[in-house]
Design an enzyme around this catalytic site. Structure first.
Site, PDB file in Angstrom:
ATOM      1  N   GLY A  18      22.042  20.766  34.975  1.00 29.89           N
ATOM      2  CA  GLY A  18      21.502  20.154  36.203  1.00 29.89           C
ATOM      3  C   GLY A  18      21.988  19.131  36.950  1.00 29.89           C
ATOM      4  NE  ARG A  79      20.890  25.183  34.562  1.00 29.22           N
ATOM      5  CZ  ARG A  79      20.515  23.978  34.138  1.00 29.22           C
ATOM      6  NH1 ARG A  79      21.163  23.442  32.995  1.00 29.22           N
ATOM      7  NH2 ARG A  79      19.780  23.066  34.915  1.00 29.22           N
ATOM      8  CG  ASP A 110      20.183  18.807  25.324  1.00 33.54           C
ATOM      9  OD1 ASP A 110      20.261  19.388  26.449  1.00 33.54           O
ATOM     10  OD2 ASP A 110      18.808  18.713  24.765  1.00 33.54           O
ATOM     11  CB  THR A 133      19.668  15.066  32.258  1.00 28.20           C
ATOM     12  OG1 THR A 133      18.255  15.564  32.211  1.00 28.20           O
ATOM     13  CG2 THR A 133      19.780  14.106  31.038  1.00 28.20           C
ATOM     14  CG  ASP A 135      14.373  16.472  32.148  1.00 28.22           C
ATOM     15  OD1 ASP A 135      13.754  16.215  33.311  1.00 28.22           O
ATOM     16  OD2 ASP A 135      14.828  17.528  32.119  1.00 28.22           O
ATOM     17  CG  ASP A 137      16.039  15.521  27.938  1.00 26.88           C
ATOM     18  OD1 ASP A 137      17.052  15.046  28.655  1.00 26.88           O
ATOM     19  OD2 ASP A 137      15.713  16.568  28.022  1.00 26.88           O
ATOM     20  NE  ARG A 179      12.832  23.183  31.945  1.00 24.27           N
ATOM     21  CZ  ARG A 179      14.468  23.397  32.203  1.00 24.27           C
ATOM     22  NH1 ARG A 179      14.491  24.511  31.389  1.00 24.27           N
ATOM     23  NH2 ARG A 179      15.237  22.789  32.647  1.00 24.27           N
TER      24      ARG A 179
HETATM   25  P1  ATP Z   1      20.007  19.580  31.728  1.00 22.81           P
HETATM   26  O1  ATP Z   1      19.399  18.702  30.939  1.00 22.81           O
HETATM   27  O2  ATP Z   1      20.144  19.514  33.105  1.00 22.81           O
HETATM   28  O3  ATP Z   1      19.413  21.093  31.513  1.00 22.81           O
HETATM   29  P2  ATP Z   1      22.273  20.314  30.057  1.00 22.81           P
HETATM   30  O4  ATP Z   1      23.711  20.122  29.941  1.00 22.81           O
HETATM   31  O5  ATP Z   1      21.378  20.598  29.001  1.00 22.81           O
HETATM   32  O6  ATP Z   1      21.695  19.607  31.369  1.00 22.81           O
HETATM   33  P3  ATP Z   1      22.564  23.399  30.102  1.00 22.81           P
HETATM   34  O7  ATP Z   1      22.450  24.512  31.066  1.00 22.81           O
HETATM   35  O8  ATP Z   1      21.531  23.507  28.616  1.00 22.81           O
HETATM   36  O9  ATP Z   1      22.172  22.007  30.659  1.00 22.81           O
HETATM   37  O10 ATP Z   1      23.851  23.676  29.323  1.00 22.81           O
HETATM   38  C1  ATP Z   1      25.190  23.434  30.443  1.00 22.81           C
HETATM   39  C2  ATP Z   1      26.088  24.171  30.088  1.00 22.81           C
HETATM   40  O11 ATP Z   1      26.948  23.918  28.824  1.00 22.81           O
HETATM   41  C3  ATP Z   1      25.589  25.607  29.818  1.00 22.81           C
HETATM   42  O12 ATP Z   1      25.794  26.359  31.198  1.00 22.81           O
HETATM   43  C4  ATP Z   1      26.858  26.314  29.108  1.00 22.81           C
HETATM   44  O13 ATP Z   1      28.201  26.562  29.643  1.00 22.81           O
HETATM   45  C5  ATP Z   1      27.170  24.914  28.185  1.00 22.81           C
HETATM   46  N1  ATP Z   1      26.466  25.157  26.733  1.00 22.81           N
HETATM   47  C6  ATP Z   1      25.177  24.818  26.534  1.00 22.81           C
HETATM   48  N2  ATP Z   1      24.793  25.181  25.393  1.00 22.81           N
HETATM   49  C7  ATP Z   1      25.933  25.620  24.734  1.00 22.81           C
HETATM   50  C8  ATP Z   1      26.153  26.094  23.439  1.00 22.81           C
HETATM   51  N3  ATP Z   1      25.119  26.360  22.552  1.00 22.81           N
HETATM   52  N4  ATP Z   1      27.260  26.829  23.029  1.00 22.81           N
HETATM   53  C9  ATP Z   1      28.325  26.546  24.130  1.00 22.81           C
HETATM   54  N5  ATP Z   1      28.249  26.078  25.203  1.00 22.81           N
HETATM   55  C10 ATP Z   1      26.792  25.758  25.821  1.00 22.81           C
END
Ligand code: ATP
Length: 331
Positions: A18, A79, A110, A133, A135, A137, A179
């Site tokens: 995000g 994503r 994360d 992010t 959040d 978190d 969340r």
């Molecule tokens: P936010 O806190 O805004 O959700 P985030 O980085 O946690 O940010 P995610 O959608 O969970 O957002 O992850 C972003 C991208 O990272 C995913 O679309 C995917 O491409 C990659 N990713 C997330 N988890 C994994 C995983 N377990 N293995 C490989 N790639 C991953």
């Protein structure tokens, strides 16, 4: 010329997950710090999809002009489902190799860090993460990039809702983002004088909420704001509003879901400074030979946290804040 011990010549940077306000300020800092250390910087567009599909542009100090104050992410984010597969990460590594990129700065949450770690383990691409992010978190930093802006955006919105709540003697349930984490709800609830704050980390009951209403009535309060994190376990704002109306038919109960207005907007000074410091720290960390860590800020100092810890551990909600909210809303 400043020292570049690790002899990196090409670093890539991407924003993933995000978007959050301050991602652009972090990007600017990464690009300009690379230039300072005579490293070529490559912007990867659309997060990990950009690595897989070779959407890469070379960025110089002028490419990031007029960015520090802009919300969202100029590199765009995505994503990427394909990156979750070994095959997808292999393709990403091929693009990285093709451009001669030697290390990555990953700005995201994360999930993005988990992906970067897998890319390192499978394909040997070093990286440093910057927590971007709203959040807040992520373990290993007091604040994530975007959180402070989100707090201010939410507080401004609730202030406006309060004007209406007061004018019409209404009860407002306001859902804010979070969340799994109640940091936004708890801090904005205190900042806006909420009667009650419901967050995922606390075991709230509907009886506690009704007690708050009873107490407020006794004190002569005629309107109330209840701030609810979207991950709160009590059933969500609509159910809460329904149960409240059943118990207190005389109340004029309303619901507002703030939604995506919380993500955007020009970053606050705090977020711009945090993003700038973490951007510089990430590039300098790579130069110093660090890998697979997150650059964060604790007690105003830069700290590097192993990425597994940043992903797995969680910042605890400060019980003192809950006490402050309880004391002040009860009077
Ligand atoms: P936010 O806190 O805004 O959700 P985030 O980085 O946690 O940010 P995610 O959608 O969970 O957002 O992850 C972003 C991208 O990272 C995913 O679309 C995917 O491409 C990659 N990713 C997330 N988890 C994994 C995983 N377990 N293995 C490989 N790639 C991953």
């Amino acid at each position: 010329m400043p020292e570049n011990n690790n002899k990196y010549k090409k670093i890539g940077v991407l924003t993933s997950g995000g978007d959050s306000p301050g991602m652009n300020a972090a990007l600017r800092a990464v690009v300009r710090t690379c230039n300072y250390y005579d490293i070529n910087c490559y912007g990867i567009r659309m997060g990990y999809d950009g690595l897989i599909n070779d959407h890469i542009v070379e960025l110089g100090p002028r490419s990031v002009k007029n960015l520090i104050n802009k919300g969202g992410t100029e590199l765009k984010s995505a994503r990427s489902e394909e990156f979750r597969t070994v095959e997808g990460r292999k393709k990403a590594a091929e693009t990285i190799k093709k451009h001669g990129i030697e290390a990555l700065v990953v700005i995201g949450g994360d999930g993005s860090f988990t992906g970067a770690m897998k890319l390192y383990e499978e394909q040997g691409v070093p990286f440093i993460g910057i927590p971007g992010t709203i959040d807040n978190d992520i373990f290993g930093t007091d604040y994530t990039v975007g959180y402070d802006t989100a707090l201010n955006t939410v507080a401004e919105a609730i202030d406006k809702i309060r004007d209406t709540a007061t004018s019409h003697n209404r009860v407002f349930f306001i859902e804010v983002m979070g969340r799994d984490a109640g940091f936004i709800a708890l801090n904005t609830g205190i900042a806006t004088g909420a009667l009650d704050i419901l967050i995922p980390e606390e075991k709230d009951s509907i009886e506690d909420l009704f007690q708050s209403f009873d107490n407020a009535k006794k004190k002569g309060k005629t309107s109330s704001i209840i701030v609810v994190a979207e991950g709160d376990k009590l059933g969500g704002v609509y159910d809460l509003a329904k149960f409240t109306k059943m118990k207190y038919p005389e109340f004029d109960v309303r619901v507002t879901v703030l939604g995506h207005i919380q993500r955007g907007g020009s970053p606050t000074v705090a977020d711009r400074v945090l993003a700038s410091r973490l951007g510089v720290a990430a590039v300098e960390g790579l130069i110093d030979g660090r890998c697979c860590v997150m650059a964060g800020m604790q007690s105003s100092k830069i700290v590097f946290t192993p990425i597994e810890e940043a992903i797995k551990k969680h910042n605890e909600i400060d019980k003192e804040l809950i006490k402050v909210s309880n004391i002040l809303s009860m009077q």
